[in-house]
Scaffold this motif. Sequence first.
Motif, PDB file in Angstrom:
ATOM      1  N   ARG A  86       0.897  -1.289   0.039  1.00 39.45           N
ATOM      2  CA  ARG A  86       0.036   0.027   0.188  1.00 39.45           C
ATOM      3  C   ARG A  86       0.827   1.300   0.122  1.00 39.45           C
ATOM      4  N   LEU A  87       1.957   1.223   0.876  1.00 39.67           N
ATOM      5  CA  LEU A  87       2.749   2.288   0.894  1.00 39.67           C
ATOM      6  C   LEU A  87       3.712   2.552  -0.526  1.00 39.67           C
ATOM      7  N   ALA A  88       4.006   1.506  -0.907  1.00 43.19           N
ATOM      8  CA  ALA A  88       4.730   1.566  -2.490  1.00 43.19           C
ATOM      9  C   ALA A  88       3.765   2.273  -3.484  1.00 43.19           C
ATOM     10  N   HIS A  89       2.642   1.845  -3.552  1.00 45.20           N
ATOM     11  CA  HIS A  89       1.682   2.365  -4.588  1.00 45.20           C
ATOM     12  C   HIS A  89       1.314   3.546  -4.080  1.00 45.20           C
ATOM     13  N   ALA A  90       1.140   4.244  -3.136  1.00 42.34           N
ATOM     14  CA  ALA A  90       0.989   5.445  -2.604  1.00 42.34           C
ATOM     15  C   ALA A  90       2.041   6.354  -3.068  1.00 42.34           C
ATOM     16  N   HIS A  91       3.190   5.847  -2.569  1.00 41.30           N
ATOM     17  CA  HIS A  91       4.448   6.840  -2.674  1.00 41.30           C
ATOM     18  C   HIS A  91       4.695   6.857  -4.446  1.00 41.30           C
ATOM     19  N   GLY A  92       4.761   5.595  -4.897  1.00 39.37           N
ATOM     20  CA  GLY A  92       5.095   5.782  -6.569  1.00 39.37           C
ATOM     21  C   GLY A  92       4.199   6.451  -7.114  1.00 39.37           C
ATOM     22  N   THR A  93       2.952   6.385  -6.818  1.00 36.62           N
ATOM     23  CA  THR A  93       1.852   7.137  -7.810  1.00 36.62           C
ATOM     24  C   THR A  93       1.854   8.687  -7.375  1.00 36.62           C
ATOM     25  N   LEU A  94       1.914   9.055  -6.110  1.00 37.39           N
ATOM     26  CA  LEU A  94       1.928  10.451  -6.045  1.00 37.39           C
ATOM     27  C   LEU A  94       3.346  11.263  -6.139  1.00 37.39           C
ATOM     28  N   LEU A  95       4.486  10.466  -5.836  1.00 39.23           N
ATOM     29  CA  LEU A  95       5.721  10.988  -6.315  1.00 39.23           C
ATOM     30  C   LEU A  95       5.922  11.288  -7.978  1.00 39.23           C
ATOM     31  N   ASN A  96       5.388  10.472  -8.487  1.00 39.80           N
ATOM     32  CA  ASN A  96       5.396  10.623 -10.056  1.00 39.80           C
ATOM     33  C   ASN A  96       4.636  11.908 -10.399  1.00 39.80           C
ATOM     34  N   LEU A  97       3.538  12.036  -9.891  1.00 42.94           N
ATOM     35  CA  LEU A  97       2.822  13.204 -10.140  1.00 42.94           C
ATOM     36  C   LEU A  97       3.700  14.395  -9.619  1.00 42.94           C
ATOM     37  N   VAL A  98       4.432  14.620  -8.641  1.00 46.11           N
ATOM     38  CA  VAL A  98       5.511  15.712  -8.292  1.00 46.11           C
ATOM     39  C   VAL A  98       6.398  15.734  -9.444  1.00 46.11           C
ATOM     40  N   LEU A  99       6.980  14.643  -9.934  1.00 48.28           N
ATOM     41  CA  LEU A  99       7.861  14.720 -10.785  1.00 48.28           C
ATOM     42  C   LEU A  99       7.324  15.322 -12.459  1.00 48.28           C
ATOM     43  N   ILE A 100       6.055  14.916 -12.565  1.00 52.61           N
ATOM     44  CA  ILE A 100       5.357  15.721 -13.804  1.00 52.61           C
ATOM     45  C   ILE A 100       5.321  17.215 -13.518  1.00 52.61           C
ATOM     46  N   ALA A 101       4.885  17.473 -12.225  1.00 54.99           N
ATOM     47  CA  ALA A 101       4.399  18.820 -11.968  1.00 54.99           C
ATOM     48  C   ALA A 101       6.058  19.779 -11.971  1.00 54.99           C
ATOM     49  N   ALA A 102       7.075  18.999 -11.601  1.00 54.35           N
ATOM     50  CA  ALA A 102       8.110  19.806 -11.587  1.00 54.35           C
ATOM     51  C   ALA A 102       8.663  19.995 -12.832  1.00 54.35           C
ATOM     52  N   ALA A 103       8.599  18.922 -13.773  1.00 54.73           N
ATOM     53  CA  ALA A 103       8.989  19.206 -15.134  1.00 54.73           C
ATOM     54  C   ALA A 103       8.201  20.171 -15.983  1.00 54.73           C
ATOM     55  N   ILE A 104       6.870  20.319 -15.611  1.00 54.15           N
ATOM     56  CA  ILE A 104       5.954  21.268 -16.238  1.00 54.15           C
ATOM     57  C   ILE A 104       6.616  22.763 -15.800  1.00 54.15           C
ATOM     58  N   CYS A 105       6.523  22.802 -14.486  1.00 52.90           N
ATOM     59  CA  CYS A 105       6.936  24.088 -14.009  1.00 52.90           C
ATOM     60  C   CYS A 105       8.448  24.624 -14.452  1.00 52.90           C
ATOM     61  N   ALA A 106       9.257  23.555 -14.662  1.00 53.98           N
ATOM     62  CA  ALA A 106      10.646  23.888 -15.143  1.00 53.98           C
ATOM     63  C   ALA A 106      10.512  24.245 -16.631  1.00 53.98           C
ATOM     64  N   ARG A 107       9.496  23.644 -17.371  1.00 55.77           N
ATOM     65  CA  ARG A 107       9.428  23.849 -18.690  1.00 55.77           C
ATOM     66  C   ARG A 107       8.789  25.257 -18.871  1.00 55.77           C
ATOM     67  N   LEU A 108       7.803  25.538 -17.840  1.00 59.67           N
ATOM     68  CA  LEU A 108       7.423  26.977 -17.969  1.00 59.67           C
ATOM     69  C   LEU A 108       8.327  28.085 -17.503  1.00 59.67           C
ATOM     70  N   ASP A 109       9.509  27.643 -17.042  1.00 56.63           N
ATOM     71  CA  ASP A 109      10.760  28.758 -16.431  1.00 56.63           C
ATOM     72  C   ASP A 109      10.257  29.228 -15.202  1.00 56.63           C
ATOM     73  N   LEU A 110       9.267  28.465 -14.254  1.00 54.81           N
ATOM     74  CA  LEU A 110       8.784  28.974 -13.122  1.00 54.81           C
ATOM     75  C   LEU A 110       9.834  28.476 -11.828  1.00 54.81           C
ATOM     76  N   ILE A 111      10.477  27.492 -12.096  1.00 53.79           N
ATOM     77  CA  ILE A 111      11.634  27.029 -11.332  1.00 53.79           C
ATOM     78  C   ILE A 111      12.964  26.380 -12.130  1.00 53.79           C
ATOM     79  N   GLY A 112      13.738  26.459 -11.489  1.00 54.09           N
ATOM     80  CA  GLY A 112      15.045  26.017 -12.209  1.00 54.09           C
ATOM     81  C   GLY A 112      15.592  24.641 -11.722  1.00 54.09           C
ATOM     82  N   VAL A 113      15.603  23.792 -12.467  1.00 54.49           N
ATOM     83  CA  VAL A 113      15.878  22.201 -12.385  1.00 54.49           C
ATOM     84  C   VAL A 113      17.178  22.017 -13.058  1.00 54.49           C
ATOM     85  N   GLY A 114      18.584  22.033 -12.297  1.00 57.77           N
ATOM     86  CA  GLY A 114      19.681  21.633 -12.844  1.00 57.77           C
ATOM     87  C   GLY A 114      19.696  20.218 -12.879  1.00 57.77           C
TER      88      GLY A 114
END
Length: 147
Positions: free
Chosen positions: A61-89
């Motif tokens: 249950r913990l693996a599923h919850a963390h895997g799903t939510l953290l990948n949504l965080v990864l997608i959000a970070a990529a979109i924000c970086a693409r929009l130049d809202l954040i810097g991701v080195g």
Amino acid sequence: MGCRTVLQMRSSSQPSRCVGMIWQGWISLAAWIVFGLLIEGLIGFRSPALLDDSVRREMFRLAHAHGTLLNLVLIAAAICARLDLIGVGPVTSLGLRTAVVVLPIGFLFAGLWHFKDDPGIAIFLVPLGAVLLFTSAFQIGYSAFRR
């Protein structure tokens, strides 16, 4: 001219990094959704391998919850970086991408091979992933603050 070429190099590598992050996020999100459906199926069919083993059930249950939510965080970070809202080195990107894999995999493997009432040795991957996630989140937050 030196600053201009550095800025051009940074902006040209940022989209490719974002594409990799988005690709990893969506593929991994699909995999963790399938894993969640598998867990639901095992519960629905009253599988003793899952229902009679509370450690396995909780780790999955913990693996599923963390895997799903953290990948949504990864997608959000990529979109924000693409929009130049954040810097991701490159280091931040690698840390975040690694954390998104290591943290839920630690829960998954700890549930697959575990001791009687304790999670397996793979649970030590979870703090490693948490530290990577924290440092990446701090770096991203700091870059957003500086903008």
